[in-house]
Design a protein around this motif. Structure first.
Motif, short mmCIF file in Angstrom:
data_model
loop_
_atom_site.label_atom_id
_atom_site.label_comp_id
_atom_site.label_asym_id
_atom_site.label_seq_id
_atom_site.Cartn_x
_atom_site.Cartn_y
_atom_site.Cartn_z
N ARG A 57 0.83 -1.21 0.00
CA ARG A 57 0.00 0.00 0.00
C ARG A 57 0.86 1.26 0.00
O ARG A 57 0.54 2.25 -0.66
CB ARG A 57 -0.92 -0.02 1.23
N GLY A 58 1.98 1.20 0.74
CA GLY A 58 2.86 2.36 0.76
C GLY A 58 3.44 2.67 -0.60
O GLY A 58 3.59 3.84 -0.97
N GLY A 59 3.77 1.62 -1.39
CA GLY A 59 4.30 1.85 -2.72
C GLY A 59 3.29 2.52 -3.63
O GLY A 59 3.63 3.44 -4.38
N TRP A 60 2.03 2.09 -3.56
CA TRP A 60 0.99 2.72 -4.39
C TRP A 60 0.78 4.16 -3.97
O TRP A 60 0.56 5.03 -4.84
CB TRP A 60 -0.30 1.93 -4.28
N THR A 61 0.86 4.44 -2.70
CA THR A 61 0.70 5.82 -2.23
C THR A 61 1.79 6.72 -2.78
O THR A 61 1.53 7.84 -3.20
CB THR A 61 0.71 5.86 -0.69
N ARG A 62 3.02 6.21 -2.81
CA ARG A 62 4.12 7.01 -3.35
C ARG A 62 3.95 7.24 -4.85
O ARG A 62 4.22 8.34 -5.35
CB ARG A 62 5.46 6.32 -3.06
N VAL A 63 3.52 6.20 -5.57
CA VAL A 63 3.30 6.35 -7.01
C VAL A 63 2.19 7.37 -7.27
O VAL A 63 2.32 8.23 -8.15
CB VAL A 63 2.95 4.99 -7.64
N ARG A 64 1.13 7.27 -6.51
CA ARG A 64 0.01 8.21 -6.70
C ARG A 64 0.44 9.63 -6.36
O ARG A 64 0.01 10.58 -7.02
CB ARG A 64 -1.15 7.79 -5.81
N HIS A 65 1.29 9.77 -5.35
CA HIS A 65 1.75 11.10 -4.95
C HIS A 65 2.53 11.78 -6.07
O HIS A 65 2.52 13.01 -6.18
CB HIS A 65 2.64 10.96 -3.70
N VAL A 66 3.21 10.99 -6.90
CA VAL A 66 3.96 11.56 -8.03
C VAL A 66 3.09 11.63 -9.28
O VAL A 66 3.16 12.60 -10.04
CB VAL A 66 5.22 10.70 -8.30
N ALA A 67 2.25 10.62 -9.49
CA ALA A 67 1.49 10.53 -10.75
C ALA A 67 0.41 11.60 -10.85
O ALA A 67 0.18 12.14 -11.93
CB ALA A 67 0.87 9.14 -10.87
N LEU A 68 -0.25 11.90 -9.75
CA LEU A 68 -1.35 12.86 -9.82
C LEU A 68 -0.87 14.27 -10.21
O LEU A 68 -1.44 14.89 -11.12
CB LEU A 68 -2.10 12.89 -8.48
N PRO A 69 0.18 14.83 -9.55
CA PRO A 69 0.66 16.14 -10.01
C PRO A 69 1.15 16.12 -11.46
O PRO A 69 0.90 17.06 -12.22
CB PRO A 69 1.79 16.46 -9.03
N PHE A 70 1.85 15.04 -11.85
CA PHE A 70 2.34 14.95 -13.22
C PHE A 70 1.19 14.87 -14.21
O PHE A 70 1.21 15.52 -15.27
CB PHE A 70 3.25 13.73 -13.36
#
Length: 288
Positions: A25-38
């Protein structure tokens, strides 16, 4: 009467090892944290390109992203024998403005912390200065910049003073509120243990007020940034705000947008650094 222990079934989920194919879950949160602004950036660029290509406005008013990129390259390099914009590159313009902000906002923040501690701990000091700080906080920078020019001239002094005056009220107000909100039980306990007034302020009041004070510092830097163009209206070149103002005089919209984007991106970076500093100094904030 005998009791039979409750046995887990062999296929009970609690008895099975975690599936390595399922991402943490932590990995998906990090990906989402970068993917959404991009993703939001790509969407913004697409909408910008569509608006520019629609022909609703001329390219002078709404230039396409490609023209802004070309302007960014031009003001960042030497082209056709011309160095940057007005003989200064974008990095140099931005560096000069950041130096003004660091000096002006630094003075305003330091004064705000001192006044906040005094107003939060001494009642008559708060009664004396709080109305004036509130009055200053409601004034837009352009309202007193002309007066600063009359008093201080057109060199660096009015610019630095404007940024200092703009950064002072948010820190003073947040520090005052934070100091006044320190539980009296903590200060009384420290005094009961023999702590002096200075020790109480240093060891109890300041750590308790630090989270809100740092929030005020972030707000102050943001206010100083929003006042940058106003501070560089007169004799602002070299400087990023002066570059924006000068380019606007000639309807050079791509360069104006380059300057605005440079201010915004540098502001995001500085705010991120301040947020990291806040998490380092007050790691307990937001935790039960």
């Amino acid at each position: 009467m005998s009791t039979t222990p409750l046995l887990l079934k062999p296929d009970d989920p609690a008895d099975l090892p975690p599936d390595p194919r399922v991402p943490a879950r932590g990995g998906w949160t990090r990906v989402r944290h970068v993917a959404l602004p991009f993703g939001s950036l790509l969407l913004f660029l697409a909408l910008w390109q569509l608006l520019a290509a629609s022909g609703t406005w001329s390219e002078t008013l709404v230039p396409p992203p490609a023209k802004v990129w070309d302007a960014f390259i031009d003001v960042s390099t030497t082209h056709g024998g011309v160095r940057g914009y007005n003989g200064t590159t974008l990095v140099e313009h931005l560096g000069i403005s950041l130096r003004r902000i660091a000096l002006g906002a630094g003075i305003g923040i330091a004064a705000g912390v001192v006044f906040g501690l005094l107003m939060g701990t001494v009642g008559w000091v708060r009664s004396l200065f709080e109305p004036w700080i509130t009055f200053l906080r409601t004034l837009p920078p352009l309202a007193y910049f002309s007066l600063l020019i009359i008093w201080l001239g057109i060199n660096e002094e009015p610019k630095v003073t404007l940024l200092a005056v703009a950064a002072f009220p948010p820190v003073a107000v947040s520090t005052t509120t934070a100091v006044a909100a320190v539980p009296k039980s903590l200060t009384e306990a420290a005094r009961a243990l023999g702590a002096s007034r200075w020790s109480v302020v240093r060891d109890v009041v300041v750590p308790s007020a630090l989270p809100e004070t740092l929030t005020g510092v972030r707000l102050a830097v943001g206010v100083a940034y929003s006042s940058l163009v106003a501070a560089e209206l007169v004799n602002g070149l070299p400087g990023i705000g002066g570059m924006v103002k000068d380019a606007a005089n000639y309807n050079n919209t791509p360069v104006v947008l380059v300057g605005i984007i440079a201010i915004g991106v540098s502001g995001l970076i500085i705010d991120g650094l301040l947020l990291r500093l806040e998490r380092t100094l007050v790691p307990w904030r937001g935790r039960a």
